[in-house]
Design an enzyme around this catalytic site. Structure first.
Site, PDB file in Angstrom:
ATOM      1  N   GLU A  44       9.459  41.861 -31.978  1.00 61.45           N
ATOM      2  CA  GLU A  44       8.887  43.204 -32.135  1.00 61.45           C
ATOM      3  C   GLU A  44       8.508  43.397 -33.605  1.00 61.45           C
ATOM      4  O   GLU A  44       9.250  42.988 -34.502  1.00 61.45           O
ATOM      5  CB  GLU A  44       9.932  44.265 -31.723  1.00 61.45           C
ATOM      6  CG  GLU A  44       9.405  45.695 -31.779  1.00 61.45           C
ATOM      7  CD  GLU A  44      10.447  46.722 -31.326  1.00 61.45           C
ATOM      8  OE1 GLU A  44      11.664  46.448 -31.398  1.00 61.45           O
ATOM      9  OE2 GLU A  44      10.031  47.819 -30.912  1.00 61.45           O
ATOM     10  N   LYS A 113       4.525  49.826 -25.728  1.00 60.54           N
ATOM     11  CA  LYS A 113       5.917  50.168 -25.405  1.00 60.54           C
ATOM     12  C   LYS A 113       5.968  51.487 -24.632  1.00 60.54           C
ATOM     13  O   LYS A 113       5.409  52.498 -25.062  1.00 60.54           O
ATOM     14  CB  LYS A 113       6.707  50.286 -26.715  1.00 60.54           C
ATOM     15  CG  LYS A 113       8.199  50.437 -26.565  1.00 60.54           C
ATOM     16  CD  LYS A 113       8.821  50.432 -27.977  1.00 60.54           C
ATOM     17  CE  LYS A 113      10.308  50.379 -27.993  1.00 60.54           C
ATOM     18  NZ  LYS A 113      10.825  50.272 -29.376  1.00 60.54           N
ATOM     19  N   CYS A 154      11.734  45.909 -26.335  1.00 60.07           N
ATOM     20  CA  CYS A 154      13.001  46.407 -26.894  1.00 60.07           C
ATOM     21  C   CYS A 154      13.700  47.461 -26.039  1.00 60.07           C
ATOM     22  O   CYS A 154      14.313  47.135 -25.037  1.00 60.07           O
ATOM     23  CB  CYS A 154      12.759  46.908 -28.318  1.00 60.07           C
ATOM     24  SG  CYS A 154      14.277  46.893 -29.299  1.00 60.07           S
TER      25      CYS A 154
HETATM   26  O1  LIG Z   1      18.187  50.315 -27.405  1.00 60.64           O
HETATM   27  C1  LIG Z   1      18.615  50.042 -28.521  1.00 60.64           C
HETATM   28  O2  LIG Z   1      19.810  50.115 -28.797  1.00 60.64           O
HETATM   29  C2  LIG Z   1      17.694  49.590 -29.601  1.00 60.64           C
HETATM   30  C3  LIG Z   1      16.255  49.772 -29.255  1.00 60.64           C
HETATM   31  C4  LIG Z   1      15.346  49.485 -30.380  1.00 60.64           C
HETATM   32  O3  LIG Z   1      15.750  49.101 -31.432  1.00 60.64           O
HETATM   33  C5  LIG Z   1      13.902  49.614 -30.200  1.00 60.64           C
HETATM   34  O4  LIG Z   1      13.438  50.032 -29.134  1.00 60.64           O
HETATM   35  O5  LIG Z   1      13.168  49.284 -31.134  1.00 60.64           O
END
Ligand SMILES: O=C(O)CCC(=O)C(=O)O
Length: 283
Positions: A44, A113, A154
């Site tokens: 990411e 996303k 993510c």
């Molecule tokens: O869900 C999480 O704990 C982290 C998610 C995250 O860092 C993101 O979506 O960029």
């Protein structure tokens, strides 16, 4: 064709965008030459540091310079390339966007996303991606000669229904470019990957940036590849590196035959509604 190598590039992304991209391209070569990978994924936000203060400054259109470089690398090495994600600018909005390239360099899919990372764990981790980003509202799947692969980013991994939709559409591998942090990473990062792999009896890979203790957002690292039995096939530590593993679709079939949950589930009692109309039942 039932086996292929997947490599994840745990890149350390710094402030210099062109250096980030240049180094990503070097690592892609190494994933192919040293790991014999035919599917390669980046993390990411690989061309910028991760953080709401950076998204607008580093954002690009798609196509743009970063995705042009990814396209050329996919073509040069004749691979499927999941281009992590980059901040994308489009119609005055910003998105966290992943692009996918085929072996001829064509962009075959892209993904914005869907679930923005807005959390507030008092005193430990507060983040509000929606302060600067807009969410996408489409899924991302692509066909290879091996199998169908799904991509999400993510925080999306926390939403079990999304992975179920991908599985129902026939995906046998899910790739999540991600950047968990030092609060939720040690607790949930691997567990979530194993949960999604076990729920859906498929391979799950999550690819993080390497940890940079000096960054405003410190990524956990630990990129990993999990098999449909929830075994960890490969796991990085926190440093910059490539991890890879063999994806074995005969093993996936074996697991699905041994514990045939997709045939036993009670669609008469519960079912996924959102994509039921557009996505066919398990292949
Ligand atoms: O869900 C999480 O704990 C982290 C998610 C995250 O860092 C993101 O979506 O960029």
């Amino acid at each position: 064709m039932s086996k292929f190598k997947l490599a994840l590039i745990q890149l350390k992304a710094g402030l210099d965008k062109s250096d980030n991209v240049k180094r990503a391209i070097q690592f892609i070569k190494s994933a192919v030459v040293d790991h014999q990978a035919s599917v390669v994924a980046l993390p990411e936000c690989f061309n910028s540091p991760y953080g709401t203060q950076y998204f607008a400054k580093y954002a690009e259109t798609i196509p743009g310079p970063t995705t042009d470089a990814l396209s050329a690398a996919a073509k040069e090495h004749k691979i499927y390339l999941v281009g992590g994600s980059i901040p994308e600018t489009s119609d005055g909005k910003l998105y966290n966007t992943s692009t996918v390239f085929g072996p001829d360099g064509t962009m075959i899919s892209s993904f914005r996303k869907v679930h923005l990372f807005d959390i507030d764990i008092k005193g430990q981790m507060t983040f509000k991606e929606s302060d600067s980003l807009s969410p996408g509202s489409t899924f991302c799947m692509f066909d290879t000669e091996h199998c169908k692969i799904g991509v999400a980013i993510c925080y999306d991994i926390r939403f079990a229904e999304m992975a179920m939709c991908y599985a129902r559409a026939g995906c046998k591998v899910l790739i999540y470019p991600g950047a968990f942090n030092m609060t939720t990473g040690p607790k949930h990062w691997k567990l979530l990957q194993q949960a999604r792999a076990l729920d859906n009896q498929l391979y799950v890979a999550a690819v993080s940036p390497a940890r940079d203790e000096k960054a405003s957002y410190v990524a956990y690292g630990h990129s990993a590849i999990i098999n449909p039995w929830a075994d960890v096939l490969a796991e990085a530590d926190e440093t910059e590196q490539i991890v890879s593993a063999e994806i074995d679709l005969e093993f996936l079939d074996k697991v699905r035959n041994q514990i045939p949950i997709s045939k036993q589930k009670r669609d008469d009692l519960y079912k996924i509604e959102s994509l039921a109309k557009t996505i066919p039942a398990n292949q």
